[in-house]
Enzyme design. Structure first.
Site, PDB file in Angstrom:
ATOM      1  N   GLY A 105       0.828  -1.208   0.000  1.00 45.43           N
ATOM      2  CA  GLY A 105       0.000   0.000   0.000  1.00 45.43           C
ATOM      3  C   GLY A 105       0.858   1.252   0.000  1.00 45.43           C
ATOM      4  CD  GLU A 112       7.015  -2.753   3.121  1.00 49.91           C
ATOM      5  OE1 GLU A 112       6.673  -1.750   3.744  1.00 49.91           O
ATOM      6  OE2 GLU A 112       6.231  -3.421   2.425  1.00 49.91           O
TER       7      GLU A 112
END
Length: 236
Positions: A105, A112
């Site tokens: 998002g 990540e």
């Protein structure tokens, strides 16, 4: 409205705090991206400042995480300098019953995934609205793509049954550009029945850097809830 009055903000702070509390001195910590993880970074900084935590090194997953870490006094390192990550703390946009995730998002899912997958212990911090029976039910699947491949990748995704849309900037003309200088396609799939297969299939499309399916990576999910106006945290 102050933080004391806003139960959702307090709940996010409590989840972040609960995750930060699991970090031990000497740890190399993956620092995730997003609003709940931001509180975890803040509380890590507080624990370092008070002397409770020593010899911590952070590995940021985004420009946002890097800025916050510097702000809260967490020393940073890189994956070139270390040979392992003890613990990573990160948010998610969706979590299914098998602890598989959709992330991205904030358009930081590529970095990540690198950091979270390397960590010995990966803790996900979310509020209960992120829990779903099946991935893709509430959130589009982000796919990071190198700019020259945008059109062929969108065609390939359509052939897989997805409805792709280029993510456009807010308060910025044109598309969102990731920290790597790429673009993000958000894809609506009617049903993601086999997340592990879809993750591999999407990543095999030439020009795709990484997608937001995180399958078999999560160890612990900390869920924040507000019940009768009172914030609480439970382990999922």
């Amino acid at each position: 409205m102050t933080a004391e009055q806003d139960p959702i903000k307090v709940m996010k702070q409590e989840v972040g705090k609960a995750a930060a509390a699991r970090v031990q001195s000497g740890a190399i910590v993956g620092l995730g991206t997003g609003s709940t993880t931001a509180y975890a970074i803040e509380y890590l900084g507080q624990r370092i400042k008070s002397g409770e935590l020593k010899d911590i090194l952070g590995i940021p997953t985004s420009f946002q995480a890097s800025v916050l870490a510097k702000q809260y006094g967490i020393p940073l390192t890189t994956l070139d300098e270390v040979d392992h990550i003890d613990i990573a703390i990160d948010g998610a946009d969706e979590v299914d019953p098998q602890k598989n995730l959709i992330k991205g998002g904030g358009a930081a899912h590529t970095r990540e995934k690198v950091v979270d997958a390397l960590a010995d212990l990966f803790i996900v911090v979310v509020d209960s609205s992120k829990l779903v029976d099946k991935l893709g039910s509430t959130f589009l699947l982000p796919v990071e793509v190198i700019p020259m491949a945008m059109t062929p990748v969108m065609r390939a995704i359509e052939k897989l049954g997805g409805k792709p849309e280029l993510r456009m900037g807010v308060k910025k003309a044109g598309p969102v550009i990731t920290d790597q200088g790429n673009m993000v396609i958000d894809v609506k799939f009617d049903s993601i029945d086999h997340p592990a297969e879809l993750e591999k299939t999407l990543n095999n499309i030439p020009g795709v850097l990484e997608n937001g399916l995180f399958v078999g990576v999560t160890d612990i999910v900390l869920v924040g809830e507000v019940k009768d106006g009172q914030p609480s945290v439970r382990e999922f």
